[in-house]
Design a protein around this motif. Structure first.
Motif, PDB file in Angstrom:
ATOM      1  N   LYS A 112      -4.716 -11.564  36.412  1.00 58.84           N
ATOM      2  CA  LYS A 112      -4.556 -11.084  35.033  1.00 58.84           C
ATOM      3  C   LYS A 112      -3.082 -10.928  34.690  1.00 58.84           C
ATOM      4  O   LYS A 112      -2.662 -11.246  33.579  1.00 58.84           O
ATOM      5  CB  LYS A 112      -5.291  -9.752  34.835  1.00 58.84           C
ATOM      6  CG  LYS A 112      -6.791  -9.895  34.773  1.00 58.84           C
ATOM      7  CD  LYS A 112      -7.458  -8.568  34.488  1.00 58.84           C
ATOM      8  CE  LYS A 112      -8.969  -8.714  34.457  1.00 58.84           C
ATOM      9  NZ  LYS A 112      -9.638  -7.435  34.200  1.00 58.84           N
ATOM     10  N   ARG A 166      -1.753 -14.321  33.992  1.00 56.31           N
ATOM     11  CA  ARG A 166      -2.173 -14.762  32.658  1.00 56.31           C
ATOM     12  C   ARG A 166      -1.311 -14.103  31.579  1.00 56.31           C
ATOM     13  O   ARG A 166      -0.884 -14.761  30.625  1.00 56.31           O
ATOM     14  CB  ARG A 166      -3.643 -14.416  32.469  1.00 56.31           C
ATOM     15  CG  ARG A 166      -4.217 -14.901  31.181  1.00 56.31           C
ATOM     16  CD  ARG A 166      -5.709 -14.655  31.153  1.00 56.31           C
ATOM     17  NE  ARG A 166      -6.188 -14.769  29.784  1.00 56.31           N
ATOM     18  CZ  ARG A 166      -7.301 -14.236  29.346  1.00 56.31           C
ATOM     19  NH1 ARG A 166      -8.084 -13.559  30.151  1.00 56.31           N
ATOM     20  NH2 ARG A 166      -7.656 -14.377  28.097  1.00 56.31           N
ATOM     21  N   ILE A 218      -6.184  -7.778  27.141  1.00 57.13           N
ATOM     22  CA  ILE A 218      -6.441  -7.854  28.581  1.00 57.13           C
ATOM     23  C   ILE A 218      -6.365  -6.451  29.199  1.00 57.13           C
ATOM     24  O   ILE A 218      -7.219  -6.058  29.996  1.00 57.13           O
ATOM     25  CB  ILE A 218      -5.453  -8.824  29.267  1.00 57.13           C
ATOM     26  CG1 ILE A 218      -5.705 -10.261  28.793  1.00 57.13           C
ATOM     27  CG2 ILE A 218      -5.544  -8.719  30.791  1.00 57.13           C
ATOM     28  CD1 ILE A 218      -4.629 -11.249  29.207  1.00 57.13           C
ATOM     29  N   HIS A 246      -9.468  -4.097  30.850  1.00 55.68           N
ATOM     30  CA  HIS A 246      -9.354  -3.535  32.197  1.00 55.68           C
ATOM     31  C   HIS A 246      -9.541  -2.020  32.157  1.00 55.68           C
ATOM     32  O   HIS A 246     -10.293  -1.458  32.960  1.00 55.68           O
ATOM     33  CB  HIS A 246      -7.989  -3.886  32.798  1.00 55.68           C
ATOM     34  CG  HIS A 246      -7.748  -3.262  34.134  1.00 55.68           C
ATOM     35  ND1 HIS A 246      -8.239  -3.791  35.299  1.00 55.68           N
ATOM     36  CD2 HIS A 246      -7.087  -2.119  34.479  1.00 55.68           C
ATOM     37  CE1 HIS A 246      -7.886  -3.013  36.318  1.00 55.68           C
ATOM     38  NE2 HIS A 246      -7.188  -2.004  35.842  1.00 55.68           N
TER      39      HIS A 246
END
Length: 138
Positions: A84, A87, A121, A125
């Motif tokens: 992540k 990304r 993102i 999370h």
């Protein structure tokens, strides 16, 4: 007679803690500054410092990338998985690389919001791993 109001301390405005809720609020504030600080009159489109700094050749793009990197750094502090983080770093690098192209990059910054993508993102999370940090938006 009205008492003069004291300014709200910075710590109350922007939490300085290391807990997930404080980090979430800081990241949300940074995303808002970078992507949605101002509304362009006439077209009613929100823009932020990322697009505005991109108008300044080289230095503006470097500063915008550094500020986007701060969001990735905060995500690392939250313990997001490496894929992540990669990304998110890719979003910042892609935005910086294309944003560095004169004129076309400035137009691109107007539509590609890497910091908003990175905030999504982080929120996903946090909502999964730290549900107590979830903020109900009205």
């Amino acid at each position: 007679m009205d008492q003069p109001q004291r300014p709200v301390p910075l710590q109350a405005q922007l939490p300085l803690g290391k807990d997930p809720l404080s980090i979430r609020r800081r990241v949300e504030a940074m995303e808002q500054v970078l992507e949605r600080s101002f509304v362009i009159p006439g077209i009613n489109r929100a823009v932020g410092l990322d697009a505005i700094m991109g108008l300044v050749p080289v230095l503006g793009d470097i500063l915008a990338a550094a500020m986007g990197g701060y969001i990735v750094w905060e995500a690392r502090n939250l313990g997001l998985p490496k894929w992540k983080l990669a990304r998110m770093a890719g979003n910042v690098l892609f935005d910086s690389a294309v944003g560095a192209v004169p004129l076309a990059g400035d137009f691109f910054d107007f539509f590609f919001r890497s910091n908003t993508r990175n905030l999504r993102i982080i929120k996903a999370h946090l909502d999964k791993h730290h549900p107590s940090s979830r903020i109900i938006e009205g």
